[in-house]
Structure formats: C-alpha cells, structure tokens
Design a protein around this motif. Structure first.
Motif, short mmCIF file in Angstrom:
data_model
loop_
_atom_site.label_atom_id
_atom_site.label_comp_id
_atom_site.label_asym_id
_atom_site.label_seq_id
_atom_site.Cartn_x
_atom_site.Cartn_y
_atom_site.Cartn_z
N PRO A 440 0.74 -1.22 0.01
CA PRO A 440 -0.01 -0.10 0.24
C PRO A 440 0.78 1.29 -0.01
N SER A 441 0.07 2.43 -0.64
CA SER A 441 0.96 3.50 -0.89
C SER A 441 0.66 4.50 0.08
N ARG A 442 1.52 5.25 0.70
CA ARG A 442 1.23 6.59 1.74
C ARG A 442 1.79 7.68 1.07
N LYS A 443 1.30 8.76 0.98
CA LYS A 443 1.33 9.93 0.52
C LYS A 443 1.62 11.22 1.65
N PHE A 444 2.80 11.84 1.78
CA PHE A 444 3.19 12.78 2.89
C PHE A 444 3.19 14.12 2.38
N GLU A 468 5.73 10.13 -1.65
CA GLU A 468 4.95 8.73 -1.96
C GLU A 468 5.94 7.77 -1.13
N LEU A 469 5.54 7.17 -0.36
CA LEU A 469 6.08 5.98 0.40
C LEU A 469 5.61 4.64 0.23
N LYS A 470 6.35 3.57 0.16
CA LYS A 470 5.76 2.12 0.50
C LYS A 470 6.66 1.24 1.26
N VAL A 495 12.22 1.41 3.94
CA VAL A 495 11.06 1.79 4.54
C VAL A 495 10.64 0.25 5.02
N VAL A 496 10.52 -0.40 6.35
CA VAL A 496 10.14 -1.49 6.67
C VAL A 496 8.74 -1.58 7.30
N GLY A 497 7.97 -0.56 7.35
CA GLY A 497 6.71 -0.31 7.82
C GLY A 497 6.41 0.94 8.09
N PHE A 498 4.88 0.95 8.78
CA PHE A 498 4.37 2.28 9.07
C PHE A 498 3.88 2.22 10.54
N GLU A 499 3.97 3.20 11.34
CA GLU A 499 3.34 3.40 12.76
C GLU A 499 1.88 3.05 12.59
N MET A 500 1.27 2.41 13.55
CA MET A 500 -0.14 2.14 13.82
C MET A 500 -0.75 3.48 13.82
N ASP A 502 -3.59 6.85 13.40
CA ASP A 502 -3.88 7.88 12.60
C ASP A 502 -2.51 8.45 11.78
N TYR A 503 -1.37 8.60 12.61
CA TYR A 503 -0.19 8.94 12.02
C TYR A 503 0.61 8.47 10.90
N GLY A 504 0.68 7.01 10.77
CA GLY A 504 1.12 6.39 9.83
C GLY A 504 2.63 6.89 9.39
N LEU A 505 3.54 7.29 10.27
CA LEU A 505 4.89 7.54 10.01
C LEU A 505 5.54 6.74 9.48
N PRO A 506 6.51 6.71 8.70
CA PRO A 506 7.35 5.51 7.89
C PRO A 506 8.38 5.01 9.31
N ILE A 507 8.79 3.72 9.23
CA ILE A 507 9.62 3.22 10.00
C ILE A 507 10.89 2.84 9.08
N VAL A 508 11.97 3.35 9.23
CA VAL A 508 13.10 3.22 8.32
C VAL A 508 14.30 2.13 9.03
N LYS A 509 14.60 1.35 8.12
CA LYS A 509 15.90 0.55 8.77
C LYS A 509 17.02 1.05 8.00
#
Length: 626
Positions: A440-444, A468-470, A495-500, A502-509
């Motif tokens: 899924p795509s998320r746009k910031f 745009e991040l996935k 990008v290894v995921g997004f926070e649960m 409303d915020y959905g901030l990206p988690i990056v390794k």
C-alpha cells in the motif's frame, strides 16, 4: 579583551527598564555594545555592559532567556532581580548560543551552591573585583544535566501528551502528529545531549576562519570531504547576521548552508541582460537595501558561477552601493572546488571560470586549500580520488575501479543508490521502482509557509512537497538527525513499515543498523528582501537513484554509478568521491577516458600553490599507482 571567550558578546542591545508589573518604563537602544560575564569578590555572576564610554554592571540571580531566534542572531535576556530586559540583535549566531549557554549554565551551578547573604556582603571587607568568567566545561554541563534530570523525574506530568497537531496543513489522518514527549525520552535528551557543540575545527580551518574574521577577501578550496561546508557554516555563525548574506550558485548548495541562491540575492534575474538593465533591476527598493546592508558576502560552490556573471556582479555592487572599492567594499568569502563541477553553459557558449574574471583578480588576494579528508578513512582510496581529481588515472587505478563492478554492496534489503548524470534518468528510475512495489502507498504532503513562493521553496528545499512511500521503498536521509548513530544527510535505508494509528509515520531501517520512526523536520530559507520561508516535511527522499548535482555534500554508504554519460570535467570525480569507502562503491562501466580535469583549472591551482605557498597548505601526497 579576547572575543574568543565564551562569556563575551558584541552586538546591538535594546535596554528596557521594567516596572513591578512588567511594563516598560524606559527604553534605550545601542547599536554597538559589549557584554561580558564575570564574577565579583563573592563569586557571584556579574553582567558587564560597555557602550561608548559608559559601563554598567548587574549582579545576576534570576533570569529568563528567550532564544527562539538565536539562529538569526536575536535573543532576549530578562534580568528579573534588576527589573531589566535586554533585547540582543545582530549577534554572531554561534557566539550568541555559546554566550547564552554559558550564562544559564553558570548561573544554575551558582544557584545549587547558594548566594551570599546581603548581611554578609555589608560586613565584608573584601576589595571589589571583576574577574573574567571561566569557560564553560563538561563538569558544569554534567552538573546542570543531572539536576534537570532529577526535576523531570519528580514532575512527569510535564511530559504528558496533551493532544495532537497537524504538520502539513492537510485533512489526511496520516499527516497528524502527537505533540507530547515520553518521560524517558525527555530525561535522555537532558542527560545526553550536549549544551555546547564540542566539534572542533582543524588547524587548516582555523586559519581560514581567522582570515575571515580579519576582514580579508578569501577563496578557500579543497577536495571532496575536507569539510568545506562545515567550515562555511562556522564562518556564517561567526559573522553578524544583519550584514552577512550566505549564498550559493545552486539551490541545493544554498539549502546546505541555510542561505539563498546568488541570483536571488543579486536581484537581477538570470543576469543575462545588459549591465544597465541589471543595475536597474538591482536598484529596486528592496534589492538595493539588501546590497547596501551587505558587508560580508558568502558564495558557496563558486566553481559553478560564470566568470562574466561575476564581473557583472562586481560592477553592480560598486554602482548600487556608490563605492569605488572592489565589489563596493563588500568582504567576499568564496568557497568551492574548481576541480569539481564547472559553470553550466549552453550550446556554443564559451566557458569562463570565475577565477578568469577581472573581478577575481581585483578582489581575491588570498587562496587557501583544505587537505585533511574526513569523508573517507582508507588512505589508499583517498589517494585514488586525489589522482582522479587532477585528471590522473593510471592503469592500476583503472583496474581497481573496474574491479568494483563485481562488488556486492546490497545488504539487509538496502540496495545501492544509482548516481546519474541527468535528472530525467533519476526521476524515471525512482518512479519505475516504486511502481513495482505492490505494498500500500502512503503520501506525505509538506507544510509550506507561503503558497505564493512554492516554486522558490521547491528550488531551495532538499525534499519534495509530496513524498510517496511504500513498504520496501529505498530511501535516503536529507538531514542530519543523529550523527552519533550514523543518521546523517545521505544515510541509506529502506522503509520496513508504518506506525499504527492515524499518524502512519514511516519506520526506516538504516544501513548503520539503526531502526527509526522518521518524523517531520523543518527547513528555513532566507530569500531577498529579508523574507523567511519554511517547509516542514519528512527528511526523506527516494534513493534508487539520485543525480550527481544533487549528491554534492553527501556521503553515501552504498553507491553504484554508470559514468558512460559523463559530459563535464570533474563530473566523474564528484560521483566517485560521494562513496565513503571503496567497499561501498560499484562502478558499472568504468573507462579511463571519463576522468578529465580542465587544463585551465589545473594551471590555476598550480599558480596559487606556487605564488601563495605560505597560505596554501601542501597538497595531499598522491600514492604511486603507476
């Protein structure tokens, strides 16, 4: 009195005498004032102010410091026990920050020990003295940090989250951030974060800074990774902001030093018009005011400034400022490496380097070179790059670089960033790769201060307005977040995921091993007319590919490149020197013919080293790769 003291400051000061209720009873302004911290015979902290032939001293007990605009050289110190407010302006930003930290930390240390009673002072027979305050040291800092950490532990409610706030001016739920901090994070930041930067300049850098402070026009250069941008920021921090203008030949370079483009400062558009037309443009009220205020003009990436344009600027400065001195009396601080990227030309235009201009010969008398490379630690790789820089590529160097095509530099899902010569290739590669991801795509979306200046912000900002991040997206940091952790500008990750929620901030390794939730950061840009613009956005950019121009100033952990479309002298060197190590480099199609250095530039560097050997340190020794 040495202005190198941490308890000394020279700036303009507005004095406000306050009533019991905080109303201003009397207000006086002094454009030139010296402030010095000292101690009296009772070891109390005294603030001494000197303006003209007058001198005033104030014992300090209770103060409030407002330093929100310290980066702009402004701050307010409210001396509560004296019912006095000092509004400081036009301070060198670095000096101001050190002064305020020294003031607050020393006073906090004194409060812990306790003050001498008024009765004891009256009965004392000690002679009156004023001694310079000792420099801020680690013991002072640790004492205050420990005390503040205890206060945080006793008052955890101070850091209870109090709601949510939007960061991008959008109604999208994924663009909302929490406002509060966790208690453990707050304590950690107080006990570990240093109050004063301990990063020291090298001997070479100190020599350059001393020449700048003495008011001389100077050009300093150095190979990639020698700390030119770092030194430039320290120079900017050492100069009074109201009369200093930081510029660069490109928007990317201007953003790195917190300045604006040289063209925007000059106010003459592209500069292609006639001198008379350019003078007319520069004579507009807002622009001419800027020219007249300027006493120190900093130009980064001077190698990309055309010589004819530089000549035109010099003439405009004299005419607009109505002064016949070279460049209208403005001190020039020029930085760059002519052995990297040259001025951009179109079609059959003849290239003219800045050092070939009449203005350069008239204005610049000091040339200095930084030789201590910080980006790479492998002496063999450094020497390879130094050879490439001057257009020398032996058979041995060629074999070493050809062998990098077999390097396996992808690790932990993090792929190598492809450096490209053309931005069209960059956009194409990044778009193709993110479209391939099925997650899924998320746009910031960014939050920009002024929609009318959107194009200007886009030009100056290192990050896009829409990102745009996935999960699985290859990304790169566009700002230093934590140098000790390796989270620096150019650090690679996935990008290894997004926070649960409303915020959905990206988690990056990241390749350095860190795994971080990336939050928005703010960039501030100063443009002509004294206007400040801001962009708030995630400090990330897609990193399957990046252009060689955009990579300037970056240090890349794992990078691959194709040099078959190199079209400028120095371009191959710029690309190769982005790599931190030979092990993290992969050249897909190396050929010795890609290595070129412009003969005019080589002659220029030979001349400045020969003619000014005392000012220009010896070149880094080139190892024999014959």
């Amino acid at each position: 009195m040495s202005d190198s003291m941490s308890g000394f400051l020279h700036c303009s000061v507005t004095f406000e005498q306050l009533s019991q209720t905080g109303e201003v009873l009397k207000k006086t302004q002094h454009k030139s004032c010296s402030l010095q911290l000292g101690r009296n015979e009772f070891k109390e902290i005294i603030l001494k102010l000197e303006f003209g032939k007058r001198e005033m001293k104030f014992p300090l007990r209770e103060i409030q410091v407002f330093s929100k605009f310290a980066k702009e050289g402004k701050a307010t110190v409210k001396v509560i026990n004296q019912k006095l407010q000092l509004m400081l302006a036009n301070c060198p930003p670095d000096r101001l920050r050190v002064f305020l930290k020294t003031l607050s930390t020393k006073l906090d240390c004194l409060k812990m020990k306790g003050f001498v009673s008024d009765r004891k002072k009256l009965t004392s027979e000690l002679p009156r003295v004023f001694q310079e305050i000792s420099p801020l040291n680690m013991k002072d800092i640790e004492t205050v940090h420990n005390q503040r950490a205890k206060q945080v532990e006793n008052k955890p409610d101070l850091f209870t989250p109090k709601g949510k706030r939007k960061y991008c001016g959008s109604d999208d739920k994924e663009n909302v951030l929490p406002k509060g901090k966790k208690l453990c994070t707050a304590i950690s930041s107080l006990t570990k974060k240093p109050l004063v930067s301990l990063t020291r300049l090298t001997k070479e850098q100190i020599k350059v800074l001393e020449r700048v402070k003495s008011g001389q026009n100077i050009f300093f250069t150095g190979s990639a990774g020698t700390g030119k941008s770092f030194l430039l920021k320290r120079i900017i921090g050492a100069l009074p902001p109201q009369h200093s203008f930081a510029t660069a030949s490109t928007g990317v370079a201007a953003c790195h030093i917190g300045g604006t483009t040289l063209h925007a400062f000059a106010g003459i558009g592209s500069g292609k018009a006639t001198l008379a037309q350019c003078v007319e443009l520069a004579s507009r009220p807002a622009v001419v005011q800027q020219w007249k205020k300027c006493r120190h003009l900093i130009i980064d990436e001077i190698s990309m400034v055309d010589g004819d344009f530089f000549d035109k600027l010099e003439a405009i400065a004299r005419i607009v400022r109505k002064k016949d001195e070279p460049f209208g009396g403005i001190q020039l601080i020029l930085c760059g490496d002519f052995l990297q990227l040259p001025p951009v030309i179109k079609g059959s235009e003849k290239r003219k380097f800045c050092f070939q201009s009449r203005a350069w010969r008239k204005c610049i008398s000091i040339n200095m070179e930084l030789t201590d490379v910080k980006r790479q630690s492998d002496k063999s790789f450094i020497s390879i790059l130094q050879n490439i820089r001057v257009g020398r590529c032996t058979e041995t160097i060629s074999k070493i670089l050809l062998a990098t095509s077999r390097h396996t530099i992808d690790r932990d899902g993090i792929k190598a960033t492809r450096l490209c010569t053309h931005k069209e290739d960059v956009n194409h590669i990044n778009q193709i790769n993110i479209d391939k991801l099925t997650t899924p795509s998320r746009k910031f979306n960014s939050s920009d201060s002024d929609a009318e200046y959107l194009k200007v912000i886009d030009n100056l900002s290192p990050v896009n307005a829409c990102l745009e991040l996935k999960e699985g997206a290859q990304v790169m940091l566009a700002k230093n977040l934590d140098v000790q952790k390796g989270l620096v500008n150019g650090a690679r990750g996935v990008v290894v995921g997004f926070e649960m929620g409303d915020y959905g901030l990206p988690i990056v390794k990241f390749l350095c091993g860190a795994k971080e939730t990336i939050k928005p950061e703010r960039w501030t840009f100063k443009i002509s007319g004294g206007i400040y613009l801001t962009r708030r956005q995630l400090p990330l950019k897609l990193a399957w590919a990046i252009s060689i121009h955009k990579s300037q100033g970056m240090s890349l952990d794992c990078v691959e490149m194709s040099l078959s479309r190199v079209f400028e002298s120095g371009q191959a060197y710029v690309a190769l020197s982005r790599a931190r190590s030979l092990e993290g480099l992969r050249v897909l199609d190396f050929d010795r013919k890609y290595v070129r250095a412009h003969p005019d530039v080589l002659r220029f560097y030979a001349e400045i080293q020969e003619d000014n050997s005392e000012c220009v340190p010896r070149q880094t020794k080139l190892l024999d790769f014959a």
